[in-house]
Enzyme design. Structure first.
Site, PDB file in Angstrom:
ATOM      1  N   TYR A  46     -15.232  14.970  19.670  1.00 50.34           N
ATOM      2  CA  TYR A  46     -13.897  14.423  19.460  1.00 50.34           C
ATOM      3  C   TYR A  46     -13.675  13.937  18.033  1.00 50.34           C
ATOM      4  CZ  TYR A  46     -12.704  15.066  24.283  1.00 50.34           C
ATOM      5  OH  TYR A  46     -12.414  15.648  25.487  1.00 50.34           O
ATOM      6  N   GLU A  74       0.808  -1.220   0.000  1.00 50.44           N
ATOM      7  CA  GLU A  74       0.000   0.000   0.000  1.00 50.44           C
ATOM      8  C   GLU A  74       0.849   1.281   0.000  1.00 50.44           C
ATOM      9  OE1 GLU A  74      -2.995  -0.088  -0.591  1.00 50.44           O
ATOM     10  OE2 GLU A  74      -4.070  -1.688   0.447  1.00 50.44           O
TER      11      GLU A  74
END
Length: 215
Positions: free
Chosen positions: A123, A77
């Protein structure tokens, strides 16, 4: 601290975080990959390695031009990771997981492709921000690079369609924390689907962005 000492410390922390993420089910088998920026290149988890059993000494090292110079062969990747570093100059680490709930959202046809993670907690806004869904590409394909390049400048995290989340942070710790926050918010979204969920309004989001701007 010398460059070699800093590298040794980061190798240890990659292995530490890998074990932690694996033990808590954020990734399974040999899925997922982590990269960290060094002064002279990058550290990347090896191809087909398991997060639960990473050997710090065998973590791949690449030079500044992404050429393999040490350790085991790197994850396939690399195009995905490289695109984030090039699009977001402040990036110090990239974490790609196959975590259950974020991956589930990446498979749902009715998820908003511009923002798959509804801002239901402060958050997720502070640590993750808006999360677009990128069109499907085969794992390891270089075709993902232009897709990341087009979105990563404005987004610290993306979902790869039918694949999973990718998160960039200014440090390894911040990238892991953001990846964890994304997964936990994805879990909340999946278990509350069909319920009357109260999201943060735009004024609340703007206030958080002004105070906790992502880099």
């Amino acid at each position: 601290m010398s460059g070699l000492e800093a590298e040794a410390q980061l190798r240890t922390r990659i292995a530490m975080w890998g074990r932690s993420l694996f033990a808590r089910g954020f990734t399974v088998g040999s899925s997922g990959n982590i990269s960290v920026k060094l002064e002279d290149g990058f550290l990347v988890t090896p191809t087909n390695s398991c997060f639960g059993f990473l050997d710090a000494a065998r973590i791949s090292k690449l030079d500044q031009d992404w050429r393999h110079v040490g350790g085991d062969a790197p994850t396939k990747e690399l195009p995905l990771h490289r695109a984030f570093y090039e699009a977001r100059p402040a990036t110090g680490a990239v974490v790609h997981l196959h975590s259950t709930y974020a991956t589930a959202l990446s498979c749902l046809a009715d998820v908003d492709p511009e923002d798959a993670i509804t801002p239901i907690t402060p958050y997720v806004v502070m640590r993750v921000g808006r999360v677009p869904v990128l069109p499907y590409t085969a794992p390891g394909s270089a075709d993902v690079a232009p897709l990341v390049a087009a979105r990563a400048g404005a987004h610290a995290a993306v979902l790869l369609a039918n694949h999973g989340p990718v998160v960039a942070g200014t440090s390894l710790d911040s990238a892991v924390f953001a990846a964890e926050e994304l997964e936990e918010t994805a879990k909340l979204l999946v278990i509350t689907r069909g319920l009357a969920v109260r999201s943060l309004d735009q004024g609340q989001i703007d206030q958080l962005n002004a105070r906790f701007a992502l880099k």
